[in-house]
Each structure stands twice: as structure tokens, then as C-alpha cells.
Design an enzyme around this catalytic site. Structure first.
Site, PDB file in Angstrom:
ATOM      1  N   GLU A  96     -36.369 -84.282  14.355  1.00 47.28           N
ATOM      2  CA  GLU A  96     -36.792 -84.572  15.720  1.00 47.28           C
ATOM      3  C   GLU A  96     -36.200 -83.578  16.707  1.00 47.28           C
ATOM      4  O   GLU A  96     -35.358 -82.748  16.339  1.00 47.28           O
ATOM      5  CB  GLU A  96     -36.386 -85.997  16.105  1.00 47.28           C
ATOM      6  CG  GLU A  96     -34.885 -86.257  16.052  1.00 47.28           C
ATOM      7  CD  GLU A  96     -34.531 -87.738  16.146  1.00 47.28           C
ATOM      8  OE1 GLU A  96     -35.311 -88.575  15.658  1.00 47.28           O
ATOM      9  OE2 GLU A  96     -33.461 -88.049  16.694  1.00 47.28           O
TER      10      GLU A  96
ATOM     11  N   GLN B 166     -26.034 -92.104  14.016  1.00 51.54           N
ATOM     12  CA  GLN B 166     -27.029 -92.240  12.960  1.00 51.54           C
ATOM     13  C   GLN B 166     -27.416 -90.896  12.371  1.00 51.54           C
ATOM     14  O   GLN B 166     -27.048 -89.835  12.876  1.00 51.54           O
ATOM     15  CB  GLN B 166     -28.278 -92.938  13.500  1.00 51.54           C
ATOM     16  CG  GLN B 166     -28.885 -92.275  14.726  1.00 51.54           C
ATOM     17  CD  GLN B 166     -29.962 -93.122  15.378  1.00 51.54           C
ATOM     18  OE1 GLN B 166     -31.125 -92.737  15.406  1.00 51.54           O
ATOM     19  NE2 GLN B 166     -29.566 -94.278  15.922  1.00 51.54           N
TER      20      GLN B 166
ATOM     21  N   HIS C 290     -30.894 -89.150   9.780  1.00 52.08           N
ATOM     22  CA  HIS C 290     -32.180 -89.383   9.125  1.00 52.08           C
ATOM     23  C   HIS C 290     -32.279 -88.563   7.850  1.00 52.08           C
ATOM     24  O   HIS C 290     -31.788 -87.428   7.797  1.00 52.08           O
ATOM     25  CB  HIS C 290     -33.336 -89.002  10.049  1.00 52.08           C
ATOM     26  CG  HIS C 290     -33.260 -89.625  11.407  1.00 52.08           C
ATOM     27  ND1 HIS C 290     -33.210 -90.992  11.598  1.00 52.08           N
ATOM     28  CD2 HIS C 290     -33.203 -89.078  12.650  1.00 52.08           C
ATOM     29  CE1 HIS C 290     -33.137 -91.253  12.893  1.00 52.08           C
ATOM     30  NE2 HIS C 290     -33.126 -90.106  13.549  1.00 52.08           N
TER      31      HIS C 290
ATOM     32  N   ARG D 162     -28.148 -96.072  10.082  1.00 46.76           N
ATOM     33  CA  ARG D 162     -27.164 -96.352  11.130  1.00 46.76           C
ATOM     34  C   ARG D 162     -25.767 -96.270  10.529  1.00 46.76           C
ATOM     35  O   ARG D 162     -25.446 -96.988   9.574  1.00 46.76           O
ATOM     36  CB  ARG D 162     -27.448 -97.733  11.731  1.00 46.76           C
ATOM     37  CG  ARG D 162     -26.706 -98.023  13.025  1.00 46.76           C
ATOM     38  CD  ARG D 162     -27.100 -99.384  13.601  1.00 46.76           C
ATOM     39  NE  ARG D 162     -28.509 -99.447  13.947  1.00 46.76           N
ATOM     40  CZ  ARG D 162     -29.374-100.311  13.413  1.00 46.76           C
ATOM     41  NH1 ARG D 162     -28.991-101.164  12.503  1.00 46.76           N
ATOM     42  NH2 ARG D 162     -30.638-100.311  13.790  1.00 46.76           N
TER      43      ARG D 162
END
Length: 351
Positions: free
Chosen positions: A119, A100, A102, A197
Site C-alpha cells: 500500500e 501491523q 501485511h 496485528r
């Protein structure tokens, strides 16, 4: 008066989830695949519920709305429009997570009206041979990306990292990534639920149907560059906070203590989150507010107005991730310090 906040368990059932998070929370183990524990969340669809003190039973979204700057800090409230900007989780992977990526803030705002998602991961435990993906190991084009997703070979061009306890990976928006099976980790991220995804190993979801892929949305979100080293390197010591991550979105330090340790953090104008990795400690506010106990597998939110406190280990030693937003303005002293540090690093590199 605000005080350090503890939260009720907020567990998420996911197809790749494991069996370690329920026991971490003092709950009986079962066969449910629990993939995530949302430790501190103001995502409206799954907000944390306060477990202690006068605010017990209140959801964090409502508490933030009521207390505003006193909880967030003035700078954080202004920067994020009064919203809580971070989400902290534990993740337990019994099988591989999907490949995946982001989107960054700009793309997420344009497409979804939300924050982007940068993250970091701190590995708490990993079974022998466990690995994760972070970034590309070789350069590819957008066209090759599409072809490799179509023929199922996208993993062949990703950087694969075998991991052990204490490993840290920073995952900026745009970096393709996936957590492999057998890993328990803490995740700090922007407060966003946007995930594109890319590849899911052709497996069904909990409903028996294939999970949705976002191949084209991801194509424009991916950073296709290649890095020499994706692992974050940091120092460890006792009774001294050591920086792990210093990003525009959050700062994370490791705090390992074996004695009472004073933290006065008003200068940062921010809330703080402590996620306990090992041991148990008390957070004792110096304003006379409620003392709370935090043990391994739990987290605590300290409002900005309570950011003068002692961390007191109850057991021999405690290890915590200290998470906050650094709102200090650059000063001449700090700029000179950073310049000196950069020169030292360059001298080492040239040797």
C-alpha cells in the site's frame, strides 16, 4: 456503454476512528468513530455501490464480473483472473492504529488464498506533532521481535516520522507500520483484507474485548531490513502529471490542474481511479459518455474502455491522485530512457 463511475459513501466504524469523514461525504457529524471511507472497493464483504447513471445501485463486484475487460483492461483481467485488484480508502485516525504488517502475495496465497497487501499513504492533513511508524530504525532479529511484542517495547525500534500535508509513504508487504493519531490520509492498496496485528496498546475493541493479535503469523511476514529513508520524494507541478509511486501493483501520479487537461490512457490497458484531494473538477469522456463531477473527498472510477477524457477544473485549481496499473511492455526507448535517468542520478550521488 460504460462511463465514469461514482460511488455511494462506504464508511467503516473502527475503535480508533475520527469525526472528519462524515462531513467530507456531506453527512452530518456525530460521535461515531468512523475510521475509513472505502472509496473504490471490490472486496466482497464491503463492495462499493455505484451512485450514478444506468448502473446506479449495482455493486462493483457484480459490475466487474459483467463487463470484465471493458472495465478492467485486457491485461489487468488476464493478470488478476477477472478480479478488481485495488482498494482505495480515506483514513481518519483519532487515536493510534495498531502496529501491523501485511503478507506478500506468496505468503498470502499459501495461507489465505488471497492477494498480499502492498500500500501507499498520501497525507491530506495532520495535526501538529502527528506521526506515523514505517519500517525499523534499527536492525532486530525475529527472536527480539517476539520479546519486544511480549514486553510492549516494539515501538522503540520502529522508525517514527512526523508528518505534514503532502507526505507520501510507500508500504510494501512486509514493512511494519502504523498510522498515529490526528492524521487524515488517502490510501492505495492491493485489494486485500489481510492484516497481521502485532501490538494494539492493550486497548479494548468496540465490543469491549481486546482485539486479536497475530504475533506468530507476523513473525514470518516481516521484512527486518532497515532503510536510510522511508519517505517518498516526488516533484509537484501544475498541468503535468508527476509520478509519486511506480510499483508492480499500482502507479500513482499527482495531477494538479488549473485548466482543461486531456488524458488519453489506452496504452496502459487499465482502469483508472481519480481521488480528489482538493478543489472540484469534471471528468468529460471524449466518446460522448456521461460527464461526472468529482470534488475533494470523493473518487471516480474510469473504465479502461473510457480512458480518453478531459479533466476540467470547476474551481480555480484541482488536485487529484491518478491511480492505475501500468501494463506497457518494456520498449527499447523506455529502457534507454531509464538507463539515462539512472546515470544522471548516479552522477548527482557521486558529487
Amino acid at each position: 456503454m460504460l462511463y465514469p463511475l461514482l460511488f455511494e459513501a462506504n464508511l467503516h466504524r473502527i475503535v480508533w476512528g475520527g469525526s472528519r469523514l462524515r462531513p467530507m461525504k456531506g453527512m452530518e457529524a456525530n460521535d461515531e468513530p468512523i475510521g475509513e471511507s472505502w472509496e473504490v472497493s471490490a472486496v466482497e464483504s464491503s463492495s462499493s455501490i455505484v451512485a450514478n447513471g444506468p448502473l446506479a445501485g449495482r455493486d462493483l463486484v457484480g459490475v466487474v464480473a459483467e463487463y470484465g475487460e471493458a472495465l478492467l483492461g485486457k491485461a489487468v483481467a488476464n493478470r488478476y483472473g477477472g478480479k478488481f485488484p485495488l482498494l482505495v480508502k480515506f483514513i481518519d485516525s483519532n487515536s493510534d492504529l495498531s502496529i501491523q504488517v501485511h503478507p506478500n502475495d506468496e505468503l498470502a496465497k499459501a495461507r489465505h488464498g488471497k492477494f498480499g497487501k502492498t500500500e501507499m499513504w498520501y497525507v491530506i492533513d495532520a495535526k501538529p506533532g502527528s506521526y506515523l511508524y514505517a519500517g525499523f530504525r534499527q536492525s532486530i532479529t525475529k527472536e527480539e521481535y517476539r520479546q519486544r511484542v511480549a514486553d510492549g517495547t516494539i515501538c522503540d525500534v520502529l522508525a517514527r516520522h512526523e508528518v505534514q500535508r503532502g507526505d507520501v509513504f510507500y508500504i510494501p508487504a512486509g514493512r511494519v507500520h502504523a498510522i498515529g493519531s490526528g492524521i487524515l490520509l488517502a490510501e492505495v492498496q492491493q485489494s486485500s483484507d489481510i492484516t497481521y496485528r502485532i501490538f494494539d496498546y492493550n486497548r479494548p475493541g468496540l465490543d469491549g474485548k481486546p482485539r486479536e493479535l497475530h504475533t506468530e503469523l507476523a513473525a514470518d511476514a516481516i521484512d527486518y531490513s532497515v532503510k536510510d529513508d522511508y519517505l517518498t520524494h516526488y516533484r509537484t507541478s501544475v498541468n503535468r502529471p508527476e509520478r509519486i509511486i511506480d510499483s508492480p501493483y499500482f502507479k500513482v501520479k499527482m495531477l494538479q490542474v488549473d485548466r482543461k487537461f486531456h488524458r488519453k490512457m489506452f496504452k496502459y490497458d487499465t482502469f483508472l481511479i481519480y481521488t480528489c484531494i482538493s478543489g472540484r473538477c469534471d471528468i468529460v469522456p471524449r466518446n460522448g459518455g456521461e460527464t461526472v463531477s468529482v470534488k475533494a473527498g470523493y473518487s471516480c472510477l474510469i473504465p479502461a474502455s473510457v480512458a480518453d477524457y478531459d479533466v476540467v477544473p470547476v474551481e480555480e485549481s484541482s488536485q487529484l491522485l491518478e491511480i492505475y496499473i501500468d501494463n506497457r511492455r518494456p520498449t527499447i526507448k523506455r529502457l534507454l530512457f531509464k538507463s539515462r535517468m539512472l546515470r544522471k542520478v548516479m552522477r548527482v550521488i557521486k558529487r
